[in-house]
Design an enzyme around this catalytic site. Structure first.
Site, short mmCIF file in Angstrom:
data_model
loop_
_atom_site.label_atom_id
_atom_site.label_comp_id
_atom_site.label_asym_id
_atom_site.label_seq_id
_atom_site.Cartn_x
_atom_site.Cartn_y
_atom_site.Cartn_z
N ASP A 14 73.09 22.43 75.15
CA ASP A 14 71.66 22.16 75.02
C ASP A 14 70.87 22.65 76.22
OD1 ASP A 14 70.74 21.00 72.66
OD2 ASP A 14 71.58 19.04 73.18
N LYS A 32 71.22 25.69 72.58
CA LYS A 32 70.38 25.06 71.54
C LYS A 32 69.04 24.68 72.16
CE LYS A 32 71.43 20.86 69.67
NZ LYS A 32 70.32 20.02 70.16
N GLU A 88 65.38 22.66 71.32
CA GLU A 88 64.68 21.73 70.42
C GLU A 88 63.25 22.21 70.17
OE1 GLU A 88 64.92 17.57 71.38
OE2 GLU A 88 67.06 17.69 71.78
N GLU A 142 67.78 17.20 62.10
CA GLU A 142 68.16 15.81 62.40
C GLU A 142 67.21 14.81 61.73
OE1 GLU A 142 68.99 15.11 66.53
OE2 GLU A 142 69.08 12.93 66.26
#
Ligand code: KIV
Length: 259
Positions: free
Chosen positions: A79, A108, A110, A177
């Site tokens: 992340d 990753k 967000e 998610e």
């Protein structure tokens, strides 16, 4: 990231799990899991913070290195920590460089809005980028907590729009998610890269869970998690057996002592 992209064919579902340390990484290396996420959830799971906002690049780097040592042969995604993609392209490049040097195969990010240029620069630099939409924990202050996203028409359509945008920017897959099944299904059908769900139902290309949750270690009960093991009981019983045998002078035995 051809290996992950192939899961869009629908022949087999992709399975992904978080991992933060060497010991669990060694165990995971002996499993059939497809890929590992060194998630910034480590801030909560390992460090006991209330959210992921205080996770640093240094933390992500050290945990990525530990996981890579324990499991050198699986795909590892790390992340990008909170705000690391919001301080300009050069800052994001430096962070991604550190994580890739620590051993991950991709990173990753967000969200997408406001980060389009950064995401596309990372992709164009040869860094495989995984997107993350729906409940994005790094935005939990503005989302008003850890809540299911995309329930109303406007946010439903916005998340679909963001998934298509991420695909255009060249990400190789998207974690989705805590969204309603119908939204996950629509995104899964509309985009041509694998959608990996967590609390997004079954109509996606794969699933990801936090390791400590699926092993029953966290003691938390989330609607979208199943306890595939109950390690918490084993750990507590194991430690209590040790305490008992120490107190009863049954441990160590002569065989466990040096002559
Ligand atoms: O940080 C993390 O563990 C994650 C997963 C929950 C997808 O982003």
């Amino acid at each position: 990231m051809k290996y992950v992209k192939n899961f869009k064919k629908g022949e087999k579902k992709l399975s992904m799990v978080t991992c933060y340390d060497y010991t669990f990484a060694k165990l995971i290396s002996q499993t059939e899991i497809d890929c590992i996420l060194v998630g910034d959830s480590l801030g909560m799971v390992v460090y006991g913070h209330e959210n992921t906002l205080s996770v640093t690049t240094q933390m992500m780097k050290l945990h990525t290195e530990a996981v890579k040592k324990g499991c050198p042969d699986k795909i590892i995604i790390s992340d990008m920590p909170f705000l690391s993609t919001r301080k300009g392209i050069s800052y994001a490049m430096d962070v991604a460089h550190e994580l890739m040097s620590a051993g991950c195969s991709g990173i990753k990010v967000e969200g997408v809005i406001g980060q389009e240029k950064v995401i596309s620069s990372l992709v164009q630099s040869g860094i495989p980028v995984m997107g993350h939409l729906g409940l994005t924990p790094q935005y939990y202050q503005s989302l008003g907590g850890f809540k299911v996203q995309g329930r109303d028409k406007e946010s439903f359509e916005e998340i679909v729009h963001q998934a298509l945008l991420l695909e255009d920017l060249g990400v190789f897959s998207i974690v989705l998610e805590c969204v309603p099944n119908s939204l996950a299904k629509q995104i899964q059908e509309k985009v041509s890269i694998p959608i990996i769900g967590i609390g997004a139902g079954v109509d996606v290309d794969g699933q990801v869970l936090v390791l400590h949750d699926l092993l029953g270690l966290s003691g938390e009960k989330f609607k979208f998690v199943r306890d595939f093991s109950s390690l918490n009981t084993n750990v507590i019983e194991g430690i209590n057996s040790y305490v008992l045998e120490v107190n009863e002078e049954k441990f160590p035995s002569l065989d466990e002592s040096f002559k």
